[in-house]
Design a protein around this motif. Sequence first.
Motif, PDB file in Angstrom:
ATOM      1  N   PHE A  16      25.935  42.190  61.509  1.00  0.00           N
ATOM      2  CA  PHE A  16      26.975  41.598  60.650  1.00  0.00           C
ATOM      3  C   PHE A  16      27.750  42.645  59.828  1.00  0.00           C
ATOM      4  CE2 PHE A  16      28.296  39.432  56.704  1.00  0.00           C
ATOM      5  CZ  PHE A  16      29.115  38.453  57.238  1.00  0.00           C
ATOM      6  N   PRO A  17      27.069  43.504  59.034  1.00  0.00           N
ATOM      7  CA  PRO A  17      27.860  44.495  58.271  1.00  0.00           C
ATOM      8  C   PRO A  17      28.510  45.540  59.174  1.00  0.00           C
ATOM      9  CG  PRO A  17      25.513  44.862  57.916  1.00  0.00           C
ATOM     10  CD  PRO A  17      25.633  43.622  58.736  1.00  0.00           C
ATOM     11  N   LEU A  18      27.828  45.877  60.260  1.00  0.00           N
ATOM     12  CA  LEU A  18      28.323  46.926  61.154  1.00  0.00           C
ATOM     13  C   LEU A  18      29.618  46.500  61.856  1.00  0.00           C
ATOM     14  CD1 LEU A  18      27.063  49.644  61.620  1.00  0.00           C
ATOM     15  CD2 LEU A  18      25.961  48.770  63.663  1.00  0.00           C
ATOM     16  N   ARG A  19      29.654  45.255  62.338  1.00  0.00           N
ATOM     17  CA  ARG A  19      30.848  44.759  63.050  1.00  0.00           C
ATOM     18  C   ARG A  19      32.054  44.725  62.122  1.00  0.00           C
ATOM     19  NH1 ARG A  19      26.872  41.679  65.816  1.00  0.00           N
ATOM     20  NH2 ARG A  19      26.896  42.298  68.001  1.00  0.00           N
ATOM     21  N   ARG A  20      31.806  44.476  60.851  1.00  0.00           N
ATOM     22  CA  ARG A  20      32.898  44.386  59.889  1.00  0.00           C
ATOM     23  C   ARG A  20      33.425  45.756  59.450  1.00  0.00           C
ATOM     24  NH1 ARG A  20      33.364  39.189  58.815  1.00  0.00           N
ATOM     25  NH2 ARG A  20      31.962  38.739  60.516  1.00  0.00           N
ATOM     26  N   HIS A  21      32.487  46.684  59.264  1.00  0.00           N
ATOM     27  CA  HIS A  21      32.897  47.955  58.663  1.00  0.00           C
ATOM     28  C   HIS A  21      33.065  49.097  59.658  1.00  0.00           C
ATOM     29  CE1 HIS A  21      32.509  45.975  54.907  1.00  0.00           C
ATOM     30  NE2 HIS A  21      31.221  45.747  55.068  1.00  0.00           N
ATOM     31  N   SER A  22      32.630  48.878  60.886  1.00  0.00           N
ATOM     32  CA  SER A  22      32.821  49.915  61.908  1.00  0.00           C
ATOM     33  C   SER A  22      33.471  49.291  63.142  1.00  0.00           C
ATOM     34  CB  SER A  22      31.475  50.552  62.271  1.00  0.00           C
ATOM     35  OG  SER A  22      30.830  51.016  61.116  1.00  0.00           O
ATOM     36  N   PRO A  23      34.727  48.843  63.021  1.00  0.00           N
ATOM     37  CA  PRO A  23      35.359  48.163  64.164  1.00  0.00           C
ATOM     38  C   PRO A  23      35.563  49.075  65.376  1.00  0.00           C
ATOM     39  CG  PRO A  23      36.937  48.507  62.384  1.00  0.00           C
ATOM     40  CD  PRO A  23      35.615  48.951  61.872  1.00  0.00           C
ATOM     41  N   GLU A  24      35.465  50.394  65.132  1.00  0.00           N
ATOM     42  CA  GLU A  24      35.671  51.337  66.245  1.00  0.00           C
ATOM     43  C   GLU A  24      34.468  51.371  67.187  1.00  0.00           C
ATOM     44  OE1 GLU A  24      35.119  52.136  63.114  1.00  0.00           O
ATOM     45  OE2 GLU A  24      33.433  53.518  63.122  1.00  0.00           O
ATOM     46  N   LEU A  25      33.324  50.829  66.740  1.00  0.00           N
ATOM     47  CA  LEU A  25      32.118  50.882  67.585  1.00  0.00           C
ATOM     48  C   LEU A  25      32.183  49.834  68.696  1.00  0.00           C
ATOM     49  CD1 LEU A  25      29.228  51.266  64.964  1.00  0.00           C
ATOM     50  CD2 LEU A  25      30.272  53.038  66.362  1.00  0.00           C
ATOM     51  N   SER A  26      31.722  50.224  69.882  1.00  0.00           N
ATOM     52  CA  SER A  26      31.660  49.262  70.993  1.00  0.00           C
ATOM     53  C   SER A  26      30.406  48.402  70.816  1.00  0.00           C
ATOM     54  CB  SER A  26      31.606  50.000  72.313  1.00  0.00           C
ATOM     55  OG  SER A  26      30.384  50.698  72.402  1.00  0.00           O
ATOM     56  N   GLU A  27      30.330  47.298  71.564  1.00  0.00           N
ATOM     57  CA  GLU A  27      29.166  46.402  71.459  1.00  0.00           C
ATOM     58  C   GLU A  27      27.870  47.136  71.820  1.00  0.00           C
ATOM     59  OE1 GLU A  27      28.385  43.229  70.264  1.00  0.00           O
ATOM     60  OE2 GLU A  27      30.358  43.518  69.366  1.00  0.00           O
ATOM     61  N   SER A  28      27.953  48.038  72.832  1.00  0.00           N
ATOM     62  CA  SER A  28      26.720  48.736  73.226  1.00  0.00           C
ATOM     63  C   SER A  28      26.288  49.713  72.123  1.00  0.00           C
ATOM     64  CB  SER A  28      26.907  49.460  74.562  1.00  0.00           C
ATOM     65  OG  SER A  28      27.862  50.472  74.418  1.00  0.00           O
ATOM     66  N   GLU A  29      27.270  50.315  71.446  1.00  0.00           N
ATOM     67  CA  GLU A  29      26.927  51.218  70.331  1.00  0.00           C
ATOM     68  C   GLU A  29      26.306  50.431  69.174  1.00  0.00           C
ATOM     69  OE1 GLU A  29      30.124  54.890  70.550  1.00  0.00           O
ATOM     70  OE2 GLU A  29      30.889  52.908  70.029  1.00  0.00           O
ATOM     71  N   ILE A  30      26.855  49.241  68.940  1.00  0.00           N
ATOM     72  CA  ILE A  30      26.287  48.384  67.876  1.00  0.00           C
ATOM     73  C   ILE A  30      24.855  47.995  68.240  1.00  0.00           C
ATOM     74  CG2 ILE A  30      26.473  46.101  66.770  1.00  0.00           C
ATOM     75  CD1 ILE A  30      29.532  46.480  66.851  1.00  0.00           C
ATOM     76  N   ASP A  31      24.650  47.611  69.505  1.00  0.00           N
ATOM     77  CA  ASP A  31      23.302  47.243  69.964  1.00  0.00           C
ATOM     78  C   ASP A  31      22.321  48.397  69.773  1.00  0.00           C
ATOM     79  OD1 ASP A  31      24.029  44.736  70.613  1.00  0.00           O
ATOM     80  OD2 ASP A  31      24.204  45.079  72.776  1.00  0.00           O
ATOM     81  N   ASN A  32      22.785  49.604  70.108  1.00  0.00           N
ATOM     82  CA  ASN A  32      21.907  50.774  69.953  1.00  0.00           C
ATOM     83  C   ASN A  32      21.553  51.018  68.491  1.00  0.00           C
ATOM     84  OD1 ASN A  32      21.808  51.289  72.656  1.00  0.00           O
ATOM     85  ND2 ASN A  32      23.541  52.711  72.640  1.00  0.00           N
ATOM     86  N   SER A  33      22.568  50.861  67.611  1.00  0.00           N
ATOM     87  CA  SER A  33      22.308  51.061  66.172  1.00  0.00           C
ATOM     88  C   SER A  33      21.314  50.026  65.655  1.00  0.00           C
ATOM     89  CB  SER A  33      23.604  50.928  65.367  1.00  0.00           C
ATOM     90  OG  SER A  33      24.512  51.888  65.759  1.00  0.00           O
ATOM     91  N   ILE A  34      21.464  48.781  66.136  1.00  0.00           N
ATOM     92  CA  ILE A  34      20.547  47.703  65.711  1.00  0.00           C
ATOM     93  C   ILE A  34      19.119  48.053  66.144  1.00  0.00           C
ATOM     94  CG2 ILE A  34      19.913  45.284  66.099  1.00  0.00           C
ATOM     95  CD1 ILE A  34      22.969  44.697  66.340  1.00  0.00           C
TER      96      ILE A  34
END
Lengths: 253, 261
Positions: free
Chosen positions: A114-132
């Motif tokens: 939730f916070p990542l999608r809002r504040h890092s729009p440049e990240l791809s879904e796979s990058e978000i998944d990896n960070s999670i």
Amino acid sequence: MQTELSHKDPTPIISIQGLAKSFGPENQVLKGLNLKVAKGESVVLLGRSGSGKSVAIKCMVGLIAADSGSIKVFDKDMLVMSPQQLNETRLKIGFLFQSAALYDSMTVAENLGFPLRRHSPELSESEIDNSIKEALESVGLLDAIQKMPSDLSGGMRKRIAMARTLILKPEIMLYDEPTTGLDTITSREISDLMLKIQEDHQSSSIIITHDLACAKRTGNKVAILKDGVIGVEGTYEEVSKSNLPWVQDFFID
Amino acid sequence: MEEVSKHTFVLQQLRELFLAMGKATLFNLRFFRELFFPPTEWRETLKQCYLMGWKSLPLVSITGFIMGLVLTLQSRPTLVEFGAESWLPGMVGTSLIREIAPVVTALICAGKISSGIGAELGSMKVTEQIDAMEVSAVNPFKYLVVTRIVATTLMVPILVLFADLVGILGGFAGISIKGDISLISYATKVIESLDFIDIIPATIKSCFFGYFIGMIGCYQGFNASNGTESVGRAANSAVVIASLSIFIIDMLAVQITDLII
């Protein structure tokens, strides 16, 4: 009255000066609180229930409006910031709530994303998944990724909440009673995790707790709030050996 | 002495009333300010439209059908007595579209949606989830309040139109029980009896119903004070105030429509 038992003054990352807050004319909770936290330092704030510990850290992130004083974080006063500046500073501060405050309607993965999608729009879904996954691994709960908060125990909720704050890589961590309501073993696990976070991220922390074991384990410095100001501060050993009777009351078994 | 305390009590109540009105006005103004400033939470708004619109369809369908059926069955004997049975489709259609479907659907939404919003936001407030959102630099008002009010304002009129349609079908079922009329001639009679002007005020009125259903639910939930008891109180007062507002708006809408048309 403010008695400093030890004096260490490197450039503070957090500097609270004369912070005052009252709830109505007869309930002045903070009466000019002064506190400094250096980079990488971990300060434990002790005090009796209702002494204003949570109010102080909530003022720091703008959840409660202070009456007067200043709260300088990275040399900028939080109390006079525009909403946009306040939000930019909030991104550098992680806040662990007493109740963990996970979003009930979202899975663990959605809570973290939730916070990542809002504040890092440049990240791809796979990058978000990896960070999670990385954040969950750091708190040892990768298996809980698809669980709902209602399926988690109190200790697990606290760890997931920590992972949610860590995902934005904060430079300051504020913990509001991180071990309250947990058994001794889980409390120790949470304290160890807090230490690991401080070491890995070199973050500064303010920890509010009534748990002396947690205070001893995680704090470089202990400050005790009394009558709306810091009554005494120093290392755990220094404060626990204080001759002041009201300080002794905190350390009686 | 007693008179003085009564006087103080009345002044206190008046003060609280004006304070509540002021807070509600500020809440409304904040909604319009946040609505027109980016970023827009499209994804959450669509999700709320789905939850409030699609998920309410079964309830609205059943209620709409029963409304049409019962209205037909209740009206038929009187119309038969006056030899005006042929007016039945037109009467059912006009009554449903102008008044019954908007008000009954809005009342159902007040019970289902407004209380749901009140309880959900109240519970989020009490468990510090709204604070957690704010601390992570997400605007909770925009994410939670604006999306829900927009969703109710859009979805309630659509639900009302759907209830109109299902209610008219219910009316056909009612007529078919004791009469012999084809669906096409029934529908023709309903459409002939309606003017375009019947639908417009009812739709505008439904938008206001939707706005107030969302607004009251959000206001009650967002302002819930700490403690689990306040969650129930937020849900309960959301239903009561929203239902009362629906009748007040309906009364005003009828007066305004009469003046304009």
